[in-house]
Design an enzyme around this catalytic site. Structure first.
Site, PDB file in Angstrom:
ATOM      1  CD  GLN A  11      46.374  66.977 -67.809  1.00  0.00           C
ATOM      2  OE1 GLN A  11      46.648  67.602 -68.828  1.00  0.00           O
ATOM      3  NE2 GLN A  11      45.633  67.489 -66.858  1.00  0.00           N
ATOM      4  CB  SER A  90      47.379  64.340 -75.259  1.00  0.00           C
ATOM      5  OG  SER A  90      46.773  65.538 -74.838  1.00  0.00           O
ATOM      6  CG  LEU A  91      51.703  66.874 -71.456  1.00  0.00           C
ATOM      7  CD1 LEU A  91      51.913  68.360 -71.655  1.00  0.00           C
ATOM      8  CD2 LEU A  91      51.444  66.559 -69.984  1.00  0.00           C
ATOM      9  NE  ARG A 115      49.326  71.262 -74.819  1.00  0.00           N
ATOM     10  CZ  ARG A 115      48.696  70.179 -74.398  1.00  0.00           C
ATOM     11  NH1 ARG A 115      48.759  69.840 -73.110  1.00  0.00           N
ATOM     12  NH2 ARG A 115      48.010  69.419 -75.229  1.00  0.00           N
ATOM     13  CG  HIS A 196      42.581  66.417 -77.045  1.00  0.00           C
ATOM     14  ND1 HIS A 196      43.575  67.021 -77.764  1.00  0.00           N
ATOM     15  CD2 HIS A 196      43.190  65.820 -75.985  1.00  0.00           C
ATOM     16  CE1 HIS A 196      44.741  66.788 -77.188  1.00  0.00           C
ATOM     17  NE2 HIS A 196      44.527  66.065 -76.102  1.00  0.00           N
ATOM     18  CD  GLN A 245      48.450  68.229 -78.677  1.00  0.00           C
ATOM     19  OE1 GLN A 245      48.168  69.105 -77.874  1.00  0.00           O
ATOM     20  NE2 GLN A 245      49.419  67.347 -78.480  1.00  0.00           N
TER      21      GLN A 245
END
Length: 314
Positions: A11, A90-91, A115, A196, A245
């Protein structure tokens, strides 16, 4: 050809118009967009292609990004391009899991849609993130631990670039202290929450229920997980890794260092932007592993031919 890894951005790399040329020129890509729209009940082409406010809203950004990445991935695979491993920031880890063969595209779309919603709903007021340039990880970790309030490392991106996350006041206080310790810059990020950080633990717990119901498949190639910077080769731990995560640091630098140490020399970034390509080059410049590497990205349709040409010579 050497050992190739597919990389998927996270993202923040999104932009209006992303994936449109693939959608218009490749039936395989159009089918992916149509599938994502059907699974989510959203007009994914409209979100991706048109100027709109939704593209910067987490619950829409995430499904849009993964759709574009998957569409480009499938076009590459259709042309016979195969990697020996995958990784995503990440994503982007979801793109990596699809590339690894462990999750069908429609499953990934359903999970990523939820999510994004869970993370959007879990974001407390006052959350923030900031990029810290020019300080060691150890110094940044130490300052975060000493700062009052919730603040911690979100992303280990590359040498000299680490992102911190948490409560807005705590991120600000830590940023001032980091400048005093010699940070070249501390740049607030234009994000909608403290991604995060442990402030999003609840979003991960909600997602775990969906992950427990999701069908996972046997791997065709391994991928490197953000949480551990280690290979995942079976479905045994995927659900736990994806749950944690959301509220844990992304170990991207460590992931790339692992791939370099294991002889991967060709890195193909799939999706919007060139951020991961830039990170890989900076990580390689300071890595102990020797040898030349090839880094290419496929964002726009014109990149496809360039990528194919480069890969023919490695």
């Amino acid at each position: 050809m050497g050992k190739m890894v597919f990389m998927f951005p996270g993202q923040g790399a999104q932009y209006a118009g992303m994936g449109k040329d693939f959608y218009e020129k490749e039936s395989t890509a159009k089918e992916i967009f149509d599938k994502a729209s059907y699974i989510t009940g959203l007009d994914i082409p409209a979100i991706c292609f048109e100027e709109n406010d939704r593209l910067s809203v987490t619950e829409y950004t995430q499904i849009a990004m993964v759709t574009v990445e998957t569409a480009i991935l499938k076009v590459l695979e259709e042309r016979g391009i195969r990697a020996q491993a995958a990784a995503g920031l990440s994503l982007g880890e979801y793109g990596a899991i699809v590339a690894a063969g462990a999750m069908r595209a429609d499953t990934a779309f359903a999970i990523v849609r939820r999510r994004g919603v869970y993370m959007q709903e879990a974001v407390p007021t006052g959350g923030a993130m900031a990029a810290v340039l020019g300080l060691s990880a150890e110094t940044i970790e130490e300052i975060c631990a000493q700062t009052e309030g919730i603040v911690s490392v979100a992303n280990y991106n590359c040498p000299g670039q680490i992102v911190i996350t948490g409560e807005a006041d705590a991120v600000s206080r830590a940023g001032e202290e980091l400048k005093e310790k010699g940070a070249k810059r501390v740049m607030p990020l234009n994000v909608s929450g403290p991604f995060h950080s442990r402030m999003l633990t609840g979003a991960g717990e909600r997602l775990r229920k969906d992950l427990d119901r999701a069908q996972l498949l046997d791997f065709s190639i391994p991928y490197v997980a953000n949480l551990t910077a280690d290979y995942v080769r079976s479905t045994e731990h995927i659900r736990e890794l994806l749950e944690k995560q959301i509220s844990s640091p992304v170990r991207w630098q460590q992931s790339v260092e692992r791939l370099l140490a294991d002889g991967f020399d060709t890195f193909v970034e799939i999706g919007p932007g060139r951020t991961l390509s830039s990170f890989v080059k900076k990580i390689k410049a300071q890595a102990a592993a020797g040898g030349e590497i090839t880094v290419v990205n496929v964002d726009k349709y014109e990149d496809l031919a360039k990528c194919m040409e480069v890969l023919e010579h490695v």
